[in-house]
Design an enzyme around this catalytic site. Structure first.
Site, PDB file in Angstrom:
ATOM      1  CD  GLN A 128       5.569  -5.939   4.608  1.00  0.00           C
ATOM      2  OE1 GLN A 128       6.558  -5.313   4.940  1.00  0.00           O
ATOM      3  NE2 GLN A 128       4.400  -5.365   4.371  1.00  0.00           N
TER       4      GLN A 128
ATOM      5  CE1 TYR B  70      -0.359 -10.904   3.916  1.00  0.00           C
ATOM      6  CE2 TYR B  70      -2.033  -9.813   2.587  1.00  0.00           C
ATOM      7  CZ  TYR B  70      -0.730  -9.897   3.036  1.00  0.00           C
ATOM      8  OH  TYR B  70       0.206  -8.996   2.605  1.00  0.00           O
TER       9      TYR B  70
ATOM     10  CG  ASN C 219      -1.930  -1.146   1.181  1.00  0.00           C
ATOM     11  OD1 ASN C 219      -2.134  -1.789   0.160  1.00  0.00           O
ATOM     12  ND2 ASN C 219      -2.546  -1.427   2.314  1.00  0.00           N
TER      13      ASN C 219
ATOM     14  CG  ASN D  24       0.070  -3.034  -3.523  1.00  0.00           C
ATOM     15  OD1 ASN D  24       0.386  -4.218  -3.434  1.00  0.00           O
ATOM     16  ND2 ASN D  24      -0.668  -2.432  -2.587  1.00  0.00           N
ATOM     17  CD  GLU D  25      -3.433  -5.379  -1.663  1.00  0.00           C
ATOM     18  OE1 GLU D  25      -3.967  -4.527  -0.921  1.00  0.00           O
ATOM     19  OE2 GLU D  25      -2.920  -6.426  -1.223  1.00  0.00           O
TER      20      GLU D  25
ATOM     21  CD  GLU E  54       0.950  -7.370  -0.377  1.00  0.00           C
ATOM     22  OE1 GLU E  54       0.145  -7.533   0.574  1.00  0.00           O
ATOM     23  OE2 GLU E  54       1.127  -6.283  -0.940  1.00  0.00           O
TER      24      GLU E  54
END
Length: 530
Positions: free
Chosen positions: A370, A267, A94, A200-201, A322
């Site tokens: 991460q 996730y 982000n 990203n996203e 991710e």
């Protein structure tokens, strides 16, 4: 209830295992960079220059824990020498959607301190693309022997900004940004950054510069075209969602002929549920990676459908850039997303890695989110680090599954899990998950010696299983098996600074064609073939 059995087919290859499935991720968030890659200072998270850490509380990192370049030596050595991390994605995440790369080059005293919009707080920009005095991302990658993967800002950033960044990193001509790099680094050679992420996203409402799928796809197509005019060899990663979503479909249909990878994120342990039902957390966590496998399978179909529509013969791979275990109520922006993992989380991580091995024909990159301190296998203090429970599956897979060819396996599990999964659709759409979860790799060393590396997660919380392991059309030599076990009687056991409860136990045993997989365990078996 059926009898358990594991059948392995060395003559049925899936694909070579890409080393990049053991990649990492660094974001300017919490103590990932400042306190993880670099030593923390009195004004780094959670402090600022206006509210610094009190002198009597600040602990400096000793010089013997730093490399000559100023990096944390202990973190670097674990990533380079133990995990052999092959690639790192940076600067986000982000964070990248409001990041100006020009803030992170040149002399440190000229760096602008900016509001950090993604996670709150402030960004000093001391860790940028490169610098002539201070430490830097590209230099860290060189010391760590890591391939850099840079994500471009498609939130507040412009195409011109992106082109300047690619020119700065990879330009070889007598042009402004190539010369600025030479001026800042004192070197003529380019940084040679091959991998570039197109945002990203961008689909997320939390993202600075959120866009619709159609708008993003048109914009990303324009960016991809222009970037390849600067660097025709650039490997580009399009921004996907979780794999099976409408966003993924729309973006792939427009972008598939302009990119090399399609990224997806997921996730486990993440999402709304009744957290007072503590007895359900085990199942919610360990069976979560089944969602990732289903997402990959659906996304693979979308990739191939888009390739078919455009008559594209070039393969497009998935970058699962991710992934990990994250309870968003535990690892929060306020604490820098620091989450302390238990043994259940380690089993989930092992199943994540099994997924990537089984899907080796389509997944070419996987970045654990991460690499240090932030929902990470490694936690640091100013004077040391410790390895969380989730470190050990990553270590074993990186050491034993790298460099081999993923092969077909058939695991007959005696029962399926009837309880609640997270997300719920895992059991509702894909079907109830199997308790036993396995992958295998055929490895051939430089002398021609062949071995099987078999990874098995027994996800049953209470039941152990004796499982015949049948290797088709091959003979096992020397009657020995090398065993790496990860087990703890308490599924909530954690590693801490005071005590390392969870560790790998390695031994050799006589091989008799079957193995007992203990309840809630992860086992890596290594067998030598004739």
């Amino acid at each position: 209830m059926s009898s358990p059995a594991l059948d392995i087919f060395p003559s049925a290859p899936i694909a070579p295992v890409s080393p990049f499935i053991f990649a990492g991720f660094l974001e300017h968030l919490g103590r990932c960079i400042y306190g993880g890659i670099l030593p923390a200072g009195p004004t780094t998270f959670p402090y600022t220059p206006r509210k610094p850490c009190p002198n009597d509380q600040f602990v400096a990192t000793p010089k013997e824990l730093l490399t000559p370049e100023g990096f944390r030596k202990d973190v670097l050595e674990v990533m380079r020498d133990e995990l052999h991390t092959p690639m790192v994605r940076w600067p986000g995440g982000n964070f990248v959607s409001s990041y100006n790369w020009k803030d992170g080059v040149g002399p440190p005293e000229t760096r602008a301190r900016r509001p950090e919009l993604a996670w709150g707080g402030e960004e000093s920009n001391l860790f940028g693309t490169d610098e002539d005095v201070c430490v830097l991302f590209i230099a860290w990658c060189r010391v760590a022997k890591i391939e850099p993967y840079i994500v471009l800002n498609m939130g507040t950033g412009t195409l011109e900004d992106a082109l300047h960044w690619v020119e700065y990193c990879n330009g070889t001509g007598d042009t402004y940004y190539a010369n600025l790099r030479r001026q800042n680094t004192g070197r003529d050679e380019p940084h040679g950054v091959k991998y570039w992420g197109l945002g990203n996203e961008v689909w997320g409402e939390w993202q600075v510069g959120q866009q619709t799928a159609a708008a993003y796809a048109v914009k990303a197509r324009q960016w991809a075209h222009a970037i390849r005019l600067i660097d025709p060899s650039a490997k580009l990663v399009g921004c996907g969602e979780t794999g099976p979503d409408e966003w993924d479909k729309v973006v792939l249909e427009e972008l598939v002929d302009k990119v090399d990878f399609h990224s997806i994120h997921l996730y486990t342990g993440f999402g709304q549920r009744d957290r007072s039902q503590i007895e359900r957390e085990y199942g919610r966590t360990v069976y979560g990676p089944d969602a990732a496998e289903y997402s990959i399978e659906v996304c693979k179909g979308l990739v191939n459908k888009a390739r078919f529509s455009k008559g594209l013969n070039k393969p497009i791979k998935i970058a699962f850039d991710e992934y990990g275990v994250w309870d968003e109520t535990v690892g929060t922006p306020e604490n820098g997303l620091e989450q302390y993992y238990n043994f259940t989380d380690a089993l989930s991580m092992a199943s994540w890695l099994n997924v990537f091995i089984r899907q080796a024909d389509i997944v070419d990159i996987a970045c654990i989110a991460q690499s240090v301190n932030v929902i990470s296998p490694l936690i640091t203090s100013p004077t040391g680090l410790f390895k969380q429970t989730i470190y050990y599956p990553l270590y074993l897979f990186s050491r034993y599954m790298r460099g081999g060819v993923a092969i077909r396996v058939s695991m007959t599990s005696p029962t399926t899990f009837p309880g609640e999964t997270l997300p719920r659709w895992v059991s509702e759409v894909k079907g109830h998950p199997s308790e036993l979860d396995a992958s295998a790799v055929l490895h051939t060393d430089e002398t021609g010696k062949r071995s099987l590396r078999i990874a098995v997660v027994n996800r049953s919380e209470a039941n152990s299983y004796e499982v015949p392991v049948r290797v088709a059309f091959e003979d096992i030599v020397d009657g020995q098996v090398e065993v790496h076990d990860l087990w703890h009687e308490d599924v909530t056991a954690k590693n801490t600074w005071e005590k390392q409860e969870v560790k790998v136990k390695t031994r050799k045993e006589t091989w008799n064609g079957k193995w007992t997989f203990r309840e809630h365990s992860f086992t890596m078996l290594v067998l030598t073939l004739q």
